[in-house]
Scaffold this active site. Structure first.
Site, PDB file in Angstrom:
ATOM      1  N   ASN A   1      -3.273 -19.075  19.382  1.00  0.00           N
ATOM      2  CA  ASN A   1      -2.919 -17.663  19.480  1.00  0.00           C
ATOM      3  C   ASN A   1      -4.202 -16.866  19.662  1.00  0.00           C
ATOM      4  O   ASN A   1      -4.893 -16.533  18.710  1.00  0.00           O
ATOM      5  CB  ASN A   1      -2.181 -17.243  18.195  1.00  0.00           C
ATOM      6  CG  ASN A   1      -1.690 -15.803  18.245  1.00  0.00           C
ATOM      7  OD1 ASN A   1      -2.162 -15.002  19.047  1.00  0.00           O
ATOM      8  ND2 ASN A   1      -0.761 -15.476  17.369  1.00  0.00           N
TER       9      ASN A   1
ATOM     10  N   ARG B   1      -0.371 -18.525  23.294  1.00  0.00           N
ATOM     11  CA  ARG B   1       0.108 -17.151  23.434  1.00  0.00           C
ATOM     12  C   ARG B   1      -0.603 -16.533  24.628  1.00  0.00           C
ATOM     13  O   ARG B   1      -1.823 -16.479  24.688  1.00  0.00           O
ATOM     14  CB  ARG B   1      -0.210 -16.350  22.174  1.00  0.00           C
ATOM     15  CG  ARG B   1       0.111 -14.864  22.309  1.00  0.00           C
ATOM     16  CD  ARG B   1      -0.399 -14.081  21.124  1.00  0.00           C
ATOM     17  NE  ARG B   1      -0.256 -12.644  21.342  1.00  0.00           N
ATOM     18  CZ  ARG B   1      -1.188 -11.746  21.042  1.00  0.00           C
ATOM     19  NH1 ARG B   1      -2.337 -12.124  20.531  1.00  0.00           N
ATOM     20  NH2 ARG B   1      -0.976 -10.465  21.266  1.00  0.00           N
TER      21      ARG B   1
ATOM     22  N   ASP C   1       3.870 -12.887  25.750  1.00  0.00           N
ATOM     23  CA  ASP C   1       4.197 -11.762  24.883  1.00  0.00           C
ATOM     24  C   ASP C   1       5.126 -10.771  25.575  1.00  0.00           C
ATOM     25  O   ASP C   1       5.789  -9.974  24.915  1.00  0.00           O
ATOM     26  CB  ASP C   1       2.915 -11.041  24.470  1.00  0.00           C
ATOM     27  CG  ASP C   1       2.586 -11.233  22.999  1.00  0.00           C
ATOM     28  OD1 ASP C   1       3.451 -11.693  22.246  1.00  0.00           O
ATOM     29  OD2 ASP C   1       1.454 -10.918  22.606  1.00  0.00           O
TER      30      ASP C   1
ATOM     31  N   HIS D   1       4.502  -3.436  14.902  1.00  0.00           N
ATOM     32  CA  HIS D   1       3.452  -4.451  14.764  1.00  0.00           C
ATOM     33  C   HIS D   1       2.125  -3.708  14.711  1.00  0.00           C
ATOM     34  O   HIS D   1       1.673  -3.148  15.711  1.00  0.00           O
ATOM     35  CB  HIS D   1       3.478  -5.433  15.935  1.00  0.00           C
ATOM     36  CG  HIS D   1       2.399  -6.481  15.834  1.00  0.00           C
ATOM     37  ND1 HIS D   1       2.677  -7.781  15.483  1.00  0.00           N
ATOM     38  CD2 HIS D   1       1.052  -6.414  16.015  1.00  0.00           C
ATOM     39  CE1 HIS D   1       1.544  -8.466  15.453  1.00  0.00           C
ATOM     40  NE2 HIS D   1       0.545  -7.651  15.774  1.00  0.00           N
TER      41      HIS D   1
ATOM     42  N   GLY E   1      -1.787  -3.934  13.872  1.00  0.00           N
ATOM     43  CA  GLY E   1      -2.982  -4.730  13.649  1.00  0.00           C
ATOM     44  C   GLY E   1      -4.111  -4.154  14.468  1.00  0.00           C
ATOM     45  O   GLY E   1      -4.158  -2.946  14.724  1.00  0.00           O
ATOM     46  N   ASN E   2      -5.054  -4.985  14.888  1.00  0.00           N
ATOM     47  CA  ASN E   2      -6.114  -4.522  15.778  1.00  0.00           C
ATOM     48  C   ASN E   2      -5.504  -3.901  17.038  1.00  0.00           C
ATOM     49  O   ASN E   2      -5.946  -2.860  17.518  1.00  0.00           O
ATOM     50  CB  ASN E   2      -7.020  -5.697  16.138  1.00  0.00           C
ATOM     51  CG  ASN E   2      -8.246  -5.278  16.922  1.00  0.00           C
ATOM     52  OD1 ASN E   2      -9.053  -4.503  16.435  1.00  0.00           O
ATOM     53  ND2 ASN E   2      -8.384  -5.779  18.137  1.00  0.00           N
TER      54      ASN E   2
ATOM     55  N   MET F   1      -9.406  -1.169   9.496  1.00  0.00           N
ATOM     56  CA  MET F   1      -8.817  -0.310   8.477  1.00  0.00           C
ATOM     57  C   MET F   1      -9.475  -0.512   7.113  1.00  0.00           C
ATOM     58  O   MET F   1      -9.672   0.450   6.349  1.00  0.00           O
ATOM     59  CB  MET F   1      -7.311  -0.567   8.388  1.00  0.00           C
ATOM     60  CG  MET F   1      -6.575   0.309   7.391  1.00  0.00           C
ATOM     61  SD  MET F   1      -6.611   2.067   7.829  1.00  0.00           S
ATOM     62  CE  MET F   1      -5.339   2.123   9.092  1.00  0.00           C
ATOM     63  N   ARG F   2      -9.852  -1.736   6.779  1.00  0.00           N
ATOM     64  CA  ARG F   2     -10.476  -2.010   5.480  1.00  0.00           C
ATOM     65  C   ARG F   2     -11.817  -1.296   5.357  1.00  0.00           C
ATOM     66  O   ARG F   2     -12.135  -0.724   4.308  1.00  0.00           O
ATOM     67  CB  ARG F   2     -10.650  -3.517   5.292  1.00  0.00           C
ATOM     68  CG  ARG F   2      -9.329  -4.281   5.229  1.00  0.00           C
ATOM     69  CD  ARG F   2      -9.524  -5.768   5.468  1.00  0.00           C
ATOM     70  NE  ARG F   2     -10.008  -6.042   6.819  1.00  0.00           N
ATOM     71  CZ  ARG F   2     -10.135  -7.257   7.340  1.00  0.00           C
ATOM     72  NH1 ARG F   2      -9.813  -8.315   6.630  1.00  0.00           N
ATOM     73  NH2 ARG F   2     -10.581  -7.412   8.577  1.00  0.00           N
TER      74      ARG F   2
ATOM     75  N   ASN G   1      -0.452  -5.805   5.113  1.00  0.00           N
ATOM     76  CA  ASN G   1      -1.446  -5.862   4.041  1.00  0.00           C
ATOM     77  C   ASN G   1      -2.007  -4.528   3.568  1.00  0.00           C
ATOM     78  O   ASN G   1      -2.600  -4.473   2.488  1.00  0.00           O
ATOM     79  CB  ASN G   1      -2.626  -6.742   4.494  1.00  0.00           C
ATOM     80  CG  ASN G   1      -2.189  -8.157   4.823  1.00  0.00           C
ATOM     81  OD1 ASN G   1      -1.590  -8.838   4.011  1.00  0.00           O
ATOM     82  ND2 ASN G   1      -2.469  -8.600   6.054  1.00  0.00           N
TER      83      ASN G   1
END
Length: 346
Positions: A14, A72, A129, A183, A185-186, A259-260, A307
């Site tokens: 992936n 993917r 995808d 979804h 994420g990055n 984000m962290r 998360n």
């Protein structure tokens, strides 16, 4: 590595914009993960794929030998909207499709070629995808530009389809009629799913559109790009770098798209970037509710969706006006879906 009796053994790869996830699955009726991991690819160069396989093989050294490899593929272009075995014709289409996904396409091609060298004779399968969105209605699929460009494949494709498919699969026969999947994420996208099928989604021709993302603009007034071409002297390469690498939360914060990192920084610019991301997500969810004519369930998935509790809280607050909305956090299981399709097609 050792052989295994019965069923397929799938090495699922992936490849994302910042990482390469791998998993070795035993597949009979359902994929069972034997071993897996993640390689951060952002700091590597494009010629490191042989090294990636060294890392993967070290992790898999005591596992069974793959009988099929599943990839993917973010964008298959206008001629590939169903998962398939990879042959020369498919590779030619994937090379052409790099024009639509320059962040992802070349890396996927290099990974396929490296896998062919490392595992000669092992069949490889492309899992697209875009496949989940292939049946979207014309009102969602068609982009508002001059008609002559539509014939060349300029349309809304949609992405994160394997992630969306994994959510639909996990919900099974309990899937609601009107489902929105975010979804996050990055890369981030929001999809409207009616009775298990995609009917609209936020990303468009490329994975750069829709929601504001870690380093990508998301939807943007096209006049901004024209202005930068005319007045700031940017060329096409500079624009591509700006849109995909220097924008989004990284661009606004001047710090990072992670984000962290932004939560920990707690600067005014980091806070603004986070609030803009949360607002962008809520606006796209609202748009998908319009496409569905209402909503029963919203699923948050992806690295941030699963998360980052503060993002989830902000989305709940932003959608408090939606009566009776069931909001769930569910894991994206893209790799298991890759394994499933690769076993079926390999």
């Amino acid at each position: 590595m050792v052989a295994i009796e019965g069923g397929a053994v799938v090495l699922a790869l992936n490849s994302g914009s910042s990482s390469l996830k791998y998993g070795l699955y035993a597949v009979e009726s359902e994929p069972v993960l034997l071993v897996g991991g993640t390689i951060e690819t952002a700091e590597h160069h494009g010629d490191d794929h042989a090294r990636f396989f060294d890392t993967i093989e070290t992790a898999l050294h005591s596992g069974p030998t793959p009988t099929v490899i599943g990839h993917r593929i973010v964008h298959g272009g206008p001629h590939r909207d169903a998962h398939c075995r990879i042959d020369a014709a498919v590779m030619a289409d994937l090379e052409a499709a790099c024009a639509f996904a320059p962040l992802h396409g070349p890396a996927s091609l290099a990974l396929i070629r490296a896998a062919e060298i490392r595992y000669p004779g092992v069949p490889q399968v492309a899992c697209f995808d875009t496949a989940f969105h292939a049946g979207m209605p014309d009102v969602a699929k068609t982009l508002p530009i001059a008609k002559e460009y539509l014939a060349g494949g300029v349309r809304r494709y949609g992405f994160h389809g394997l992630s969306c498919e994994s959510i639909v699969y996990q919900l099974g026969d309990k899937i609601p009629a009107r489902l929105v999947i975010a979804h996050l994420g990055n890369g981030a996208s929001v999809t409207a799913v009616r009775d298990g099928r995609s009917i609209d989604t936020s990303m468009g021709l490329t994975p750069s559109g829709g929601v504001m993302m870690a380093t990508r603009t998301g939807d943007l007034d096209p006049g901004i790009l024209l202005y930068l071409l005319r007045e700031a002297g940017l060329d096409q390469d500079s624009l591509a770098t700006l849109v995909d690498h220097r924008s989004g939360m990284a661009g606004v914060s001047g710090l990072s798209g992670d984000m962290r990192v932004l939560r920990a920084a707690a600067t005014d610019d980091a806070d603004l970037a986070i609030r803009m991301f949360e607002r962008s997500v809520c606006k796209q969810i609202a748009a998908m509710i319009v496409s569905l004519g209402g909503v029963d369930t919203l699923v948050l998935t992806g690295g941030i969706g699963e998360n980052d509790a503060a993002t989830g809280q902000a989305i709940r607050a932003g959608l408090a006006w939606v009566a009776g909305l069931d909001i769930r956090i569910m894991p994206s299981q893209e790799d298991a879906r890759i394994a499933f399709h690769a076993a079926a097609l390999g």
